[in-house]
Enzyme design. Structure first.
Site, mmCIF file in Angstrom:
data_model
loop_
_atom_site.group_PDB
_atom_site.id
_atom_site.type_symbol
_atom_site.label_atom_id
_atom_site.label_comp_id
_atom_site.label_asym_id
_atom_site.label_seq_id
_atom_site.Cartn_x
_atom_site.Cartn_y
_atom_site.Cartn_z
ATOM 1 N N TRP A 86 0.848 -1.189 0.000
ATOM 2 C CA TRP A 86 0.000 0.000 0.000
ATOM 3 C C TRP A 86 0.886 1.241 0.000
ATOM 4 O O TRP A 86 1.865 1.327 0.753
ATOM 5 C CB TRP A 86 -0.894 -0.040 1.246
ATOM 6 C CG TRP A 86 -1.833 1.121 1.393
ATOM 7 C CD1 TRP A 86 -2.601 1.692 0.418
ATOM 8 C CD2 TRP A 86 -2.120 1.849 2.601
ATOM 9 N NE1 TRP A 86 -3.347 2.721 0.934
ATOM 10 C CE2 TRP A 86 -3.070 2.839 2.271
ATOM 11 C CE3 TRP A 86 -1.664 1.743 3.914
ATOM 12 C CZ2 TRP A 86 -3.568 3.735 3.214
ATOM 13 C CZ3 TRP A 86 -2.162 2.626 4.855
ATOM 14 C CH2 TRP A 86 -3.097 3.610 4.507
ATOM 15 N N ASP A 167 -1.135 -6.077 8.879
ATOM 16 C CA ASP A 167 -2.106 -5.045 8.538
ATOM 17 C C ASP A 167 -3.355 -5.737 8.012
ATOM 18 O O ASP A 167 -3.320 -6.369 6.946
ATOM 19 C CB ASP A 167 -1.520 -4.102 7.481
ATOM 20 C CG ASP A 167 -2.434 -2.918 7.170
ATOM 21 O OD1 ASP A 167 -3.505 -2.807 7.791
ATOM 22 O OD2 ASP A 167 -2.062 -2.101 6.310
ATOM 23 N N LYS A 203 -13.672 -0.416 5.583
ATOM 24 C CA LYS A 203 -14.238 -1.166 4.469
ATOM 25 C C LYS A 203 -15.354 -2.100 4.924
ATOM 26 O O LYS A 203 -16.474 -2.054 4.410
ATOM 27 C CB LYS A 203 -13.143 -1.968 3.761
ATOM 28 C CG LYS A 203 -12.399 -1.214 2.685
ATOM 29 C CD LYS A 203 -11.509 -0.111 3.216
ATOM 30 C CE LYS A 203 -10.319 -0.666 3.974
ATOM 31 N NZ LYS A 203 -9.348 0.392 4.376
#
Length: 354
Positions: A86, A167, A203
């Site tokens: 990311w 993560d 999300k």
């Protein structure tokens, strides 16, 4: 019925924000719910109170706390990220004083996991360094290890005495099953790794604007976990004083109400299944267009994002000729694909790649 009323002095479960300021490390009901969601209700680290934690400002905030924690308390300042990772990982860890390094992850030729070189790279990392792993729905590639590959990774990581930072921004958004998507977290914990974990509810609960996240560290015992948690609070205090009350209330209400929780699980699976179906539809559309290329990676990858394999020149044509916007590395957000535009997208991709 959720217990939030009692905690916040009889206020309704979902009111306008109350004047009472939450604790520096956030709502205890929220934190306990996040731990159970990640590690499992039967996990020994949950039952034995071995997890130090703090509510955070979404997943980004959890990563920032983690970077600061490593910089202050961990001997090695090296943290290894997958290539690619990311885009925000590098600045987050660099700005918290860590030395960012890379390890092999994505294989361009197969558009899949480069497990062989990944394991070789891990075996060469200096002992005591930190390795960052994506729990599921790897961003940006959509390429995840299989359970068997996770087992191999855990073994090699342990042989090098590496500290694991996971993560988990997409739990439930990959397979549609929160238990399956937490496999890496639970496997590494079962194998004895004292992991750091960043969670996001942006999300899987649609809470981008509310910034609901959680940072946790597994301690050796309950006493060390309590000491770690005390230090986390000291780190958080000058960062932002205390996290958002509304975010904790929303998540806590869903996680502690059986009816809402069951509904949420169904919603999460519905979102994931829709994304999976759009991957299949896009692949079928490219076949219908007559593409001679192998598009298996569209359905082999998982989660919101897909590395299509298109070159920067092809991406430019997608934008200039078809008004389809994606990143220059060929990544598309599958969440933006629908039954109304998938045929158009397949046609555009075919025309620029044939």
């Amino acid at each position: 019925s959720s217990g939030i009323n009692a905690e916040y002095g009889g206020a309704p479960a979902l009111p306008t924000p109350q004047p009472r300021v939450p604790a520096t490390h956030g709502c205890p009901i929220f934190r306990q719910g996040a731990k159970v969601l990640a590690f499992g209700k039967d996990s020994e680290v949950v039952k034995e109170n071995l997890i130090a934690s703090s509510q955070s400002i979404s997943g980004t905030g959890a990563l920032c706390i983690g970077g600061s924690f490593l910089n202050k308390f961990h001997g090695s300042k090296a943290i290894y990220l997958p290539t690619p990772s990311w885009g925000n990982h590098t600045p987050i860890f660099r700005d918290t004083g860590l030395e960012v390094k890379q390890y092999s992850y994505y294989e361009k030729e197969t558009k899949g996991l480069d497990i062989e070189n990944m394991l070789v790279d891990i075996s060469k990392m200096e002992e005591g360094a930190t390795i960052l792993l994506h729990a599921c729905a790897h961003n940006p590639t959509g390429v995840d290890p299989t359970p068997e590959q996770w087992n191999e990774i855990s073994e090699v990581v342990k042989s090098r005495n590496l500290l694991v930072f996971i993560d988990m921004a997409y739990q439930g958004f990959a397979s549609g099953d929160l238990e399956n998507d937490a496999y890496a977290v639970r496997k590494f914990t079962e194998d004895g790794h004292k992991i750091l974990l960043a969670q996001s509810f942006a999300k899987n609960m649609g809470l981008y604007g509310q910034r609901a996240g959680h940072f946790s560290v597994v301690g050796e015992d309950a006493e060390s976990a309590a000491a770690i948690e005390s230090q986390i609070k000291i780190l958080v205090r000058p960062m932002y004083s205390s996290p958002a009350l509304q975010a904790a209330r929303l998540v806590s209400t869903v996680l502690t109400d059986e009816t809402l929780y069951a509904q949420w699980l169904g919603d999460v699976k519905g979102m994931a299944d829709r994304i999976i179906s759009m991957r299949s539809a896009l692949k079928a559309g490219l076949t219908s267009e007559g593409s001679s290329l192998n598009w298996d990676h569209l359905t082999n990858q998982i989660g919101m994002f897909c590395f299509t394999g298109m070159s920067p020149a092809q991406v430019e044509r997608m934008t200039s000729e078809y008004s389809v916007y994606l990143t220059k590395d060929g990544r598309i957000s599958v969440a933006g694909v629908s039954s109304r535009n998938v045929e158009y997208l397949a046609n555009a991709i075919h025309n620029v790649t044939k």
